[in-house]
Design a protein around this motif. Structure first.
Motif, PDB file in Angstrom:
ATOM      1  N   THR A 178       0.824  -1.211   0.000  1.00 32.74           N
ATOM      2  CA  THR A 178       0.000   0.000   0.000  1.00 32.74           C
ATOM      3  C   THR A 178       0.852   1.253   0.000  1.00 32.74           C
ATOM      4  OG1 THR A 178      -0.106  -0.094   2.406  1.00 32.74           O
ATOM      5  CG2 THR A 178      -1.891  -1.137   1.172  1.00 32.74           C
ATOM      6  N   LYS A 179       2.123   1.156   0.367  1.00 33.39           N
ATOM      7  CA  LYS A 179       3.033   2.288   0.382  1.00 33.39           C
ATOM      8  C   LYS A 179       4.269   1.939  -0.435  1.00 33.39           C
ATOM      9  CE  LYS A 179       1.792   3.852   5.000  1.00 33.39           C
ATOM     10  NZ  LYS A 179       2.278   4.122   6.352  1.00 33.39           N
ATOM     11  N   GLY A 180       4.895   2.959  -0.965  1.00 40.15           N
ATOM     12  CA  GLY A 180       6.133   2.745  -1.687  1.00 40.15           C
ATOM     13  C   GLY A 180       5.894   2.651  -3.192  1.00 40.15           C
ATOM     14  N   LEU A 181       6.960   2.396  -3.901  1.00 37.44           N
ATOM     15  CA  LEU A 181       6.898   2.328  -5.353  1.00 37.44           C
ATOM     16  C   LEU A 181       7.268   0.925  -5.825  1.00 37.44           C
ATOM     17  CD1 LEU A 181       8.758   5.677  -6.180  1.00 37.44           C
ATOM     18  CD2 LEU A 181       6.312   5.266  -6.254  1.00 37.44           C
ATOM     19  N   LEU A 182       6.646   0.543  -6.886  1.00 35.66           N
ATOM     20  CA  LEU A 182       7.012  -0.724  -7.517  1.00 35.66           C
ATOM     21  C   LEU A 182       7.849  -0.406  -8.740  1.00 35.66           C
ATOM     22  CD1 LEU A 182       3.655  -2.693  -7.420  1.00 35.66           C
ATOM     23  CD2 LEU A 182       5.646  -3.010  -5.965  1.00 35.66           C
ATOM     24  N   TYR A 183       8.912  -1.127  -8.927  1.00 33.25           N
ATOM     25  CA  TYR A 183       9.805  -0.903 -10.061  1.00 33.25           C
ATOM     26  C   TYR A 183       9.825  -2.129 -10.947  1.00 33.25           C
ATOM     27  CZ  TYR A 183      11.639   3.167  -7.634  1.00 33.25           C
ATOM     28  OH  TYR A 183      11.767   4.367  -7.029  1.00 33.25           O
TER      29      TYR A 183
END
Length: 69
Positions: free
Chosen positions: A14-19
């Motif tokens: 739910t938080k952060g970025l996916l790369y």
């Protein structure tokens, strides 16, 4: 053991970025040999040459007939 099913829970952050890193790779293929003249152009040239030859023959025959009279 066949009655037991393995269950994998999905985890969606739910938080952060996916790369997602994708590396582009070049695919080298053989060079394509293109004809210098297309088939249609060759046909048109042969038709034009035939027409010129017929015209020359007709002119030649016309000159022969005019000199005999």
């Amino acid at each position: 053991m066949s009655d037991i099913k393995a269950r994998i829970d999905e985890y969606i952050p739910t938080k952060g970025l996916l790369y997602f890193d994708e590396e582009l790779k070049y695919v080298i293929s053989k060079p394509k040999i293109m004809p210098l003249k297309s088939i249609t152009l060759e046909k048109l040239e042969t038709l034009q040459n035939d027409a010129e030859e017929k015209l020359k023959q007709q002119e030649k025959l016309g000159q022969e007939f005019s000199t005999t009279f």
